[in-house]
Design a protein around this motif. Structure first.
Motif, mmCIF file in Angstrom:
data_model
loop_
_atom_site.group_PDB
_atom_site.id
_atom_site.type_symbol
_atom_site.label_atom_id
_atom_site.label_comp_id
_atom_site.label_asym_id
_atom_site.label_seq_id
_atom_site.Cartn_x
_atom_site.Cartn_y
_atom_site.Cartn_z
ATOM 1 N N ASP A 537 0.825 -1.210 0.000
ATOM 2 C CA ASP A 537 0.000 0.000 0.000
ATOM 3 C C ASP A 537 0.858 1.259 0.000
ATOM 4 N N ALA A 538 2.039 1.160 -0.557
ATOM 5 C CA ALA A 538 2.892 2.356 -0.656
ATOM 6 C C ALA A 538 2.286 3.304 -1.681
ATOM 7 N N LYS A 539 2.081 4.542 -1.267
ATOM 8 C CA LYS A 539 1.438 5.496 -2.169
ATOM 9 C C LYS A 539 2.484 6.158 -3.058
ATOM 10 N N ILE A 540 2.202 6.152 -4.326
ATOM 11 C CA ILE A 540 3.161 6.702 -5.281
ATOM 12 C C ILE A 540 2.618 8.024 -5.801
ATOM 13 N N MET A 541 3.433 9.048 -5.703
ATOM 14 C CA MET A 541 3.029 10.324 -6.285
ATOM 15 C C MET A 541 3.780 10.501 -7.591
#
Lengths: 745, 473
Positions: A537-541
């Motif tokens: 669930d690592a959020k990537i911007m």
């Protein structure tokens, strides 16, 4: 429809059958050619549609309908079921289940990949049907089908793996128009209802359905203005409008738009107009003409005032949706650039450059006006449709590159009309009285001259006497010239398809000095890295262009993606990219960003990178925070956009600049640091990063991924923490004269 | 409540092991092993509490804080050394890394041995400032010990410290009787910066104390480094990962000589007469300070976190679902324990202090006090119930409880809040506003059917035409 083929013994019923078989096999061949020419290279794109289809197949229709996607638009999530056109996914899902029911186990991915080519075959068939309604010459339909099958303007959106809404929408567009023409010709409620059915399908598949919503009313309006109001039109239009509107309102994403948004008002208006005209016609039959004129004048005036007043009132009171930006940008090409950067930033929304017409349509674009002109020769209701369609689509295609797609079908039809009329005239072998039919498909090689029987049909004999061509020389020269043109057209289509439209954006191909092909696969390398090395669930911007790919190929939540419905959220990302690190860090913390992904082409000379898109980010961010982000600050005093020594401080301090050029100069010997896209020399001392740290850089430096640091454990700010890590000792505060700074609890 | 039982068992296990809640490997850095005897009582106390003590000289090769990249010790006690540097194993960076890795450090200073520059720069990083004169010490002409420092006034006697705020626990008040004296002999006062929220002065100098360099042969001190309450004698820093760092300004106060020494307070500012001789409370106070630093007290632990629907349906039984719907009623529970010397006990905050739950997406939509519902032998269970906001998105249950002297609690549980599904809306006939429309539909359907029936079943009247073609009925 009663022409014969070459062999004189194939007359009567046998002849009809042979012609039918020939026509069918030609159509099948055309479809096969259409599919085959789309198989140059296969990469599935956009990934979101594929993801959605997988979700549909595995969870069922109702779950798909209510799908809340918590892996996009973090942390807002996306009410996906209500914000997409489900037609594409449902179509593939239906095909998937149908094949399964027939015990053919097919991977849903293969269906998704081959859907667009498959539907292009159907489009060719639909074009054949549509053109046949326009012309009595049977060759026109086949020519149109062939053109449609290989025209690059359509191939651009329907190569294998291009799994976008347009993949099925163009077929639906053409087929809906065919049904409409059929309905108008026959004045039949059944054909009108069928038309409405396919219109509903179209609405479920593509936002471009608005084109149909406006074109059909325009056709009817033009017919009414031409004094061609008839019960046929009344029946077909009212059936289509009422059923079609109801059908379109079943799509959650469309909802009540058909009765509120201005884009749909013309259809409603024409519907009202038809009722009025129908009423007036009814009254006319019962009232003497003198009184009728007065009555009509008063009636028209009253209706106009009421309608106009109502429209103004509803718009002002907000019941009707305000005129949306996309709508304005259709009429005024400059509008988007000034007002809605998010729309203007999409390359598909740029105005079309004129070479694009020739590139996408080649031969067809100069046959097109001739075909439209020919429509005026026998201006029946359906020919009016061609004319109206041509004008409208030509204008729109000039406004937006993307709308070239809606122009292509009518260009194919009109060109086929023109070409078939030419071939019909010049391919008659001997007598000028008897017209000769063309080889059905000019592309299949040299057409064999064929004899043609006299028309059984009354229509053709009603025409003006045919002025025939008498000399064989002119016949041969014109026909061979046309054949050559058609061959060149085929060559051009193949070339364009293989070179321009089959190069997927994810994998780049380049030529080595020795001419061999070199594949640059940085995107997939980076997405694979993300998939394997980051938390689930690592959020990537990243900038929104890569959102779908990250979501699909890396399977990680993203902040923004290609579905650009939330301008503010995109502007937030734009602000994070274009602000100082400290400002960006707050934004990234708030949005729980774990990694930032940037695309940098400086090493390879890849021009589609983020620094080149950077101004759009700035503009979009400026639209929301005009106080904090200013486009002017990214330009030097002389108004240049620079990344080298002369770049502005704002530019150099922006997160995007820092991430792009971080450590870049260590690749080069001192003093030779070069950005190959912008073609400038960079300062030797690169930017320093405090709040993020480099996590991954792909082979050719196209993708760079940075990890957002946590807050400093010891409570320092990041700048001093990383300065300490670099080994700099904190300077003792120099004692100054003046009041001491006391600690306050 | 089986999990409470298992907790009990765990608690019992803890009793057997005693010592700190985060391991008992302690490294004491001191220059010469002989000095050990000076601190024998203090170190004996530590050993009695279960610490495994390793003694190393700062210059020794074996002093490494990390072994194969992992922390080699749980706690570190640095006693003053005379040498100029601390060697390559105790650089500020390594010490900070030790803290970042969760290790606790107790640093003692002394005015007789100048503090090494490595330590000074470490303290500077943490926004703790030492006097520029390395031999400066804290003196107080109103609170000195008349027995040992009648002339120098450099043994400051202090009462037990008060809590920083009234709603905070005071771990250093001893029995709380008052009237005790802590001797702070020849110590180095520190000043604290304003920027770091992690710093808390544990023991402050009295109002009349100031920092003074005895080597400066001037009559009056013109510009003292710091005076009064601005001088912190014992400073604590609790990092974000709850690793603790304590600076004791006077290493001497830990020496045997001051454990239980007799002191007599000088004449106070108010002119009150010198008090009678009393024993110092240094031993108990040192135990508390060390115990706090080495995670023996003030350590909080989150046990079980539970959230579930609270709508009186079968779905309530599902614990910690991943997804909720907007406007769902939700209950949240969290279990907290506090470590006290050798065991986990139920945690109860001071009166006036609240535990809060935030339900947030980008910003909090709810911020609610958690109510105590249940107390077990070694934990308390807190709960709150609320209605999810009418906003879909990815929300966090957040408990962010950070208080001075208590280890940080920052719990984040992510859930998705979805929109209404298509079949979760009320049906049209339930909404009274829809009735006119529904009846409209019914009337149209019936009317049309009736019309068609009428049309189909009415026999057409044969047309009679007049000669002029007009119809005659």
């Amino acid at each position: 429809m009663s022409d014969t083929v070459a062999e004189p013994f194939l007359k009567g019923n046998t002849g009809r059958n042979t012609r039918g078989i020939l026509r069918l096999s030609i159509l099948v061949l055309i479809a096969a050619a259409a599919i085959a020419s789309r198989l140059f290279s296969v990469i599935l794109d956009p990934w979101f549609n594929f993801r959605a289809t997988k979700y549909l197949v595995s969870h069922g229709f109702y779950d798909f309908w209510d799908w809340f996607d918590d892996r996009t638009w973090h942390p807002l999530g996306r009410v996906t079921g209500g914000t997409l056109y489900p037609g594409l996914m449902v179509t593939s899902g239906a095909i998937y289940h149908a094949l399964r029911a027939l015990t053919i186990p097919v991977d849903i991915r293969n269906i998704c990949v081959l859907l667009a080519p498959g539907f292009s075959g159907l489009t060719a068939f639909a074009t054949y049907l549509f053109t046949n309604e326009m012309s009595t010459s049977p060759s026109a339909g086949l020519l149109a089908a062939a053109f449609m099958g290989i025209a690059p303007g359509y191939i651009s959106r329907s190569v294998a793996g291009s799994y976008d809404n347009e993949a099925i929408a163009i077929f639906l567009l053409v087929y809906t128009f065919y049904l409409w023409i059929k309905a108008v010709k026959l004045g039949s409620a059944m054909w009108g209802a069928l038309c409405a059915l396919f219109y509903g399908y179209m609405v479920s598949a593509w936002g471009g359905y608005v084109f149909i919503t406006n074109l059909i009313p325009l056709h009817v309006f033009v017919l009414v203005c031409m004094g061609r109001f008839s019960p046929r039109i009344y029946v077909s239009y009212c059936t289509w409008y009422s059923l079609g509107t109801l059908a379109s309102m079943q799509i959650p994403f469309v909802g009540f738009l058909p009765i509120r948004s201005s884009e749909h008002m013309s259809a409603l208006g024409v519907f009202g107009l038809l009722q009025l005209v129908g009423f007036v016609e009814f009254v006319r039959s019962g009232v003497p003409s003198k009184q009728f004129a007065t009555l009509l004048r008063g009636f028209v005036l009253l209706v106009f005032t009421v309608a106009f007043g109502g429209l103004v009132l509803l718009t002002v009171s907000g019941v009707i949706a305000p005129w949306t930006g996309r709508f304005y940008s259709l009429w005024d090409t400059g509008y988007a650039k000034i007002h809605i950067p998010i729309i203007a930033s999409v390359s598909e929304h740029q105005p079309t450059a004129w070479p694009a017409y020739f590139f996408d349509l080649n031969l067809l674009i100069w046959l097109f006006p001739a075909g439209v002109y020919l429509c005026f020769q026998s201006l029946a209701d359906e020919q009016v449709f061609v004319v109206v369609y041509s004008i409208l689509a030509s204008y729109f295609s000039g406004v937006m590159v993307r709308l070239m797609l809606t122009l292509t079908p009518i260009v194919c039809v009109a060109a086929a009309l023109a070409l078939s009329s030419l071939l019909d005239t010049y391919l008659s072998v001997k007598s000028p009285e008897v017209p000769v039919e063309a080889g059905p498909d000019g592309t299949n090689g040299t057409p064999t001259p064929s004899k043609k029987a006299a028309k059984q049909d009354g229509l053709r004999s009603m025409r003006l006497p045919i002025v025939g061509i008498y000399t064989t020389f002119s016949k041969v020269s014109v026909v061979s010239a046309l054949t050559a043109y058609l061959l060149i057209f085929v060559l051009h289509c193949t070339w364009v398809t293989s070179n321009a439209y089959s190069s997927p954006s994810v994998v780049l191909a380049s030529r080595m000095p020795d001419g061999s092909q070199h594949i640059i696969d940085d995107y997939r390398e980076a997405y694979q890295w993300l998939r394997q090395n980051t938390k689930d669930d690592a959020k990537i911007m990243s900038w929104w262009d890569y959102g779908y790919q990250i979501g699909g190929m890396a399977d990680r939540p993203t902040l923004v993606d290609n579905n650009t419905w939330n301008n503010t959220h995109i502007a937030t990302v734009g602000k994070a990219m274009s602000s100082r690190e400290e400002v960006s860090y707050e934004i990234m913390r708030q949005h729980e960003v774990d990694y930032v992904l940037v695309v940098f082409g400086g090493l390879l000379g890849y021009s589609g990178d983020d620094i080149n898109k950077f101004l759009w980010m700035v503009r979009i961010a400026e639209g929301i925070w005009p106080e904090e982000v200013k486009e002017r600050d990214f330009f030097t005093d002389r108004g240049e956009y620079r990344v080298d020594d002369g770049a502005t401080e704002t530019m150099k301090n922006s997160l995007m600049y820092k991430m792009s050029y971080y450590n870049y100069c260590t690749l080069f010997p001192p003093g030779q640091c070069q950005d190959r896209v912008r073609g400038v020399k960079l300062p030797d001392v690169g930017p320093t990063l405090n709040t993020v740290e480099e996590a991954f850089t792909s082979e050719n430096w196209i993708i760079r991924i940075f990890k957002v640091k946590d807050l400093d454990n010891a409570g320092r700010d990041h700048a001093s923490a990383s300065s300490f890590d670099r080994g700099n000792k904190k300077k003792k505060t120099i004692k100054k004269r003046g009041p001491k700074v006391l600690r306050v609890e | 409540m089986r999990w409470i039982l298992s907790f009990l068992l765990l608690g019992l296990l803890a009793v057997v092991q005693a010592a700190s809640s985060s391991g008992n490997k302690l490294l004491v850095v001191l220059e010469e092993l002989a000095e050990k005897s000076k601190y024998s009582k203090y170190l004996g106390d530590l050993e009695a509490r279960g610490f495994e003590i390793t003694f190393e000289s700062p210059k020794s090769d074996k002093v490494a804080l990390f072994e194969l990249g992992a922390r080699a010790y749980d706690h570190l006690l640095i006693l003053p050394a005379k040498s100029k540097g601390l060697g390559p194993q105790l650089t500020p960076k390594l010490l900070l890394d030790f803290i970042n890795a969760g290790g606790n450090i107790l640093l003692t200073l002394s005015s007789s041995t100048p503090t090494q520059s490595a330590l000074i720069s470490l303290l500077l990083e943490l926004d703790i400032h030492l006097p520029t004169d390395r031999t400066a010490l804290v003196v107080d002409h109103f609170n000195y010990d008349t027995i040992s420092a009648a002339e120098q006034h450099d043994v400051v006697l202090l009462p037990r410290p008060d809590a920083v705020r009234s709603d905070l626990k005071n771990f250093f008040k001893g029995a709380g009787k008052g009237g005790e004296a802590i001797a702070f002999p020849r110590g180095v006062g520190q000043t604290l910066g304003n920027n770091s929220p992690l710093l808390t002065p544990l023991l402050r100098a009295p109002r009349t104390a100031y920092s003074y360099n005895p080597k400066d042969d001037v009559e009056g001190v013109e510009d003292p480094f710091a005076v009064g309450q601005q001088l912190s004698l014992i400073t604590t820093m609790q990092a974000r990962n709850s690793a603790r760092f304590t600076v004791i300004g006077s290493s001497e106060m830990l020496e045997d000589a001051w454990f239980g020494a007799k002191v007599q307070r000088s004449q106070g500012l108010s002119g009150a007469a010198a008090s009678k001789e009393i024993k110092t409370s240094n031993q108990e106070f040192a135990k508390e300070v060390t115990g706090w630093t080495f995670n023996e007290i003030g350590v909080l632990k989150v046990g079980k976190i539970e959230h579930h629907l609270n709508e009186g349906e079968a779905a309530d039984q599902v614990i910690n679902p991943k997804i909720y719907r907007v406007k769902n009623d939700i209950t949240y529970k969290i279990e907290l324990s506090e470590y006290q010397w050798d065991r986990w006990v139920a945690f109860n905050p001071e009166a006036g202090d609240d535990l809060q739950l935030e339900f947030s997406m980008l910003s909090p939509f709810h911020r609610l006090p958690l109510k105590l519902i249940y107390t077990t032998t070694n934990s308390t269970i807190w709960t709150t119930s609320f209605k999810a906001p009418d906003q879909h998105g990815i929300f966090n249950f957040k408990v962010n409880y950070k208080r001075p002297f208590l280890s940080n609690i920052e719990e984040k549980n992510t859930v998705t809040v979805r929109h209404f599904a298509h079949d979760e809306w009320p049906r049209s006939w339930v909404i009274s506003g829809a009735w006119p429309w529904i009846s409209g539909i019914a009337v149209t359907v019936v009317g049309w059917t009736a019309f068609v029936a009428l049309w189909l079943w009415s026999k057409p009247v044969p047309l009679k035409l007049t000669t002029s073609g007009k119809k005659v009925v």
